[in-house]
Write a protein that holds these residues in place. Sequence first.
Motif, PDB file in Angstrom:
ATOM      1  N   ARG A 103       0.809  -1.231   0.000  1.00  0.00           N
ATOM      2  CA  ARG A 103       0.000   0.000   0.000  1.00  0.00           C
ATOM      3  C   ARG A 103       0.838   1.275   0.000  1.00  0.00           C
ATOM      4  NH1 ARG A 103      -2.525  -3.389   3.740  1.00  0.00           N
ATOM      5  NH2 ARG A 103      -4.541  -4.247   3.042  1.00  0.00           N
ATOM      6  N   TRP A 150       2.780   4.522  -1.459  1.00  0.00           N
ATOM      7  CA  TRP A 150       2.405   5.474  -2.498  1.00  0.00           C
ATOM      8  C   TRP A 150       3.494   5.513  -3.559  1.00  0.00           C
ATOM      9  CZ3 TRP A 150      -2.390   7.008  -2.783  1.00  0.00           C
ATOM     10  CH2 TRP A 150      -3.160   7.068  -1.620  1.00  0.00           C
ATOM     11  N   SER A 202      -9.772   2.611  -9.289  1.00  0.00           N
ATOM     12  CA  SER A 202     -10.165   3.597  -8.280  1.00  0.00           C
ATOM     13  C   SER A 202     -11.635   3.443  -7.915  1.00  0.00           C
ATOM     14  CB  SER A 202      -9.883   5.003  -8.800  1.00  0.00           C
ATOM     15  OG  SER A 202     -10.347   5.984  -7.900  1.00  0.00           O
ATOM     16  N   GLY A 248     -12.283   0.533  -5.663  1.00  0.00           N
ATOM     17  CA  GLY A 248     -11.575   0.547  -4.389  1.00  0.00           C
ATOM     18  C   GLY A 248     -10.330  -0.311  -4.358  1.00  0.00           C
ATOM     19  N   HIS A 301      -6.074   3.502  -4.858  1.00  0.00           N
ATOM     20  CA  HIS A 301      -6.384   4.848  -4.389  1.00  0.00           C
ATOM     21  C   HIS A 301      -5.474   5.815  -5.143  1.00  0.00           C
ATOM     22  CE1 HIS A 301      -8.688   2.991  -1.162  1.00  0.00           C
ATOM     23  NE2 HIS A 301      -7.643   2.208  -0.957  1.00  0.00           N
ATOM     24  N   VAL A 342      -4.422   9.882  -5.497  1.00  0.00           N
ATOM     25  CA  VAL A 342      -4.497  11.155  -4.770  1.00  0.00           C
ATOM     26  C   VAL A 342      -3.533  12.164  -5.390  1.00  0.00           C
ATOM     27  CG1 VAL A 342      -5.115  10.026  -2.593  1.00  0.00           C
ATOM     28  CG2 VAL A 342      -2.708  10.505  -3.120  1.00  0.00           C
ATOM     29  N   ASN A 401      -4.506  13.751 -10.132  1.00  0.00           N
ATOM     30  CA  ASN A 401      -3.950  12.830  -9.135  1.00  0.00           C
ATOM     31  C   ASN A 401      -2.594  12.338  -9.626  1.00  0.00           C
ATOM     32  OD1 ASN A 401      -6.397  12.179  -7.149  1.00  0.00           O
ATOM     33  ND2 ASN A 401      -7.197  12.361  -9.227  1.00  0.00           N
ATOM     34  N   SER A 456      -1.834   4.075  -4.770  1.00  0.00           N
ATOM     35  CA  SER A 456      -1.610   3.014  -3.782  1.00  0.00           C
ATOM     36  C   SER A 456      -2.585   1.899  -4.111  1.00  0.00           C
ATOM     37  CB  SER A 456      -1.862   3.528  -2.363  1.00  0.00           C
ATOM     38  OG  SER A 456      -1.833   2.453  -1.422  1.00  0.00           O
ATOM     39  N   GLU A 508      -4.316  -1.796  -3.141  1.00  0.00           N
ATOM     40  CA  GLU A 508      -4.600  -2.700  -2.038  1.00  0.00           C
ATOM     41  C   GLU A 508      -3.904  -4.041  -2.239  1.00  0.00           C
ATOM     42  OE1 GLU A 508      -6.427  -2.268   0.817  1.00  0.00           O
ATOM     43  OE2 GLU A 508      -6.409  -0.149   0.268  1.00  0.00           O
TER      44      GLU A 508
END
Length: 211
Positions: free
Chosen positions: A143, A145, A171, A174, A177, A179, A203, A207, A209
Motif C-alpha cells: 500500500r 504510495w 479507483s 476501491g 487509491h 491522490v 492525481n 496506492s 490494495e
Amino acid sequence: MTDRLGHTQTAAMLALMVLGRAVSNKELEDHVGFRLSGQERIELNSLQFVDSHKEGSLFVHKLTARGLEWCAQELRAKTPPPPAARSRLVRPLYVLLDTLGQYLRHNGLHLTDVFGAHEGDLTSEEIQHRIITVYRGLARAPRDWVGLVELRPMLGDIPVAEVDAVLKELSRTGQAHLVPESNRKALTPADHEAAIRIGGEDNHLISIEAS
C-alpha cells in the motif's frame, strides 16, 4: 520465486516471451523444435499463463500478462527447475537470464521493451495485471504510495487512454487509491503529464490494495 514449471513448459513460456506474439504450433516447432500440446498446454492454460485457441487444425498460443509476469520472475530464479537437465547449457542459460533480469530492473525496463509484445492486443484485465505488477515492483511496502510518473514509463507502449480507463476502474472499485501530490511545489512537468484527472482534480500518486 515463481512456481516452477517443467522444462518443456518453461522452454515454451520463454519462447513465447521472446517471440512476443501469437504463435501456431507449427511456427513454435520451426523456431524451437517442439510443439506445446497435451497436458503441458492444458496446465499452462489453466494457470492463465498462455491463451490457446485453434485455427484450422493447429493450436495458436499467446503469452498472457500473467504469463509474462511469470517469465519476469523466472529471470530471477538463477537455477533451472528440477530435475536439472543433463545439458550443460541449462545452468549457464539461467545465469544469462538472471543477468538480463538485473539489467531490466536497473534500467526500469519491462520485458516488452526488449521482446516487443503487441501492446494493442492487451485486454483491460491484462493491462490491470500489468499495472499491479509494475506497482508492486516499485512499492517499497504494501500500500505504499508510488508516483504515476514512475509507473507509466514501465507499462510499455500501452495507449495512455487505455491505461487511464483501467486506473479509473481500479479507483472506482476501491482496488486502488489515487491522490494528488500534497507538495504542489515539488511537482515537475513530467508529474503533471503523468497525472490522471478524477473528480475534478489531477492525481499524481497511486496506492494499490494488497491482494
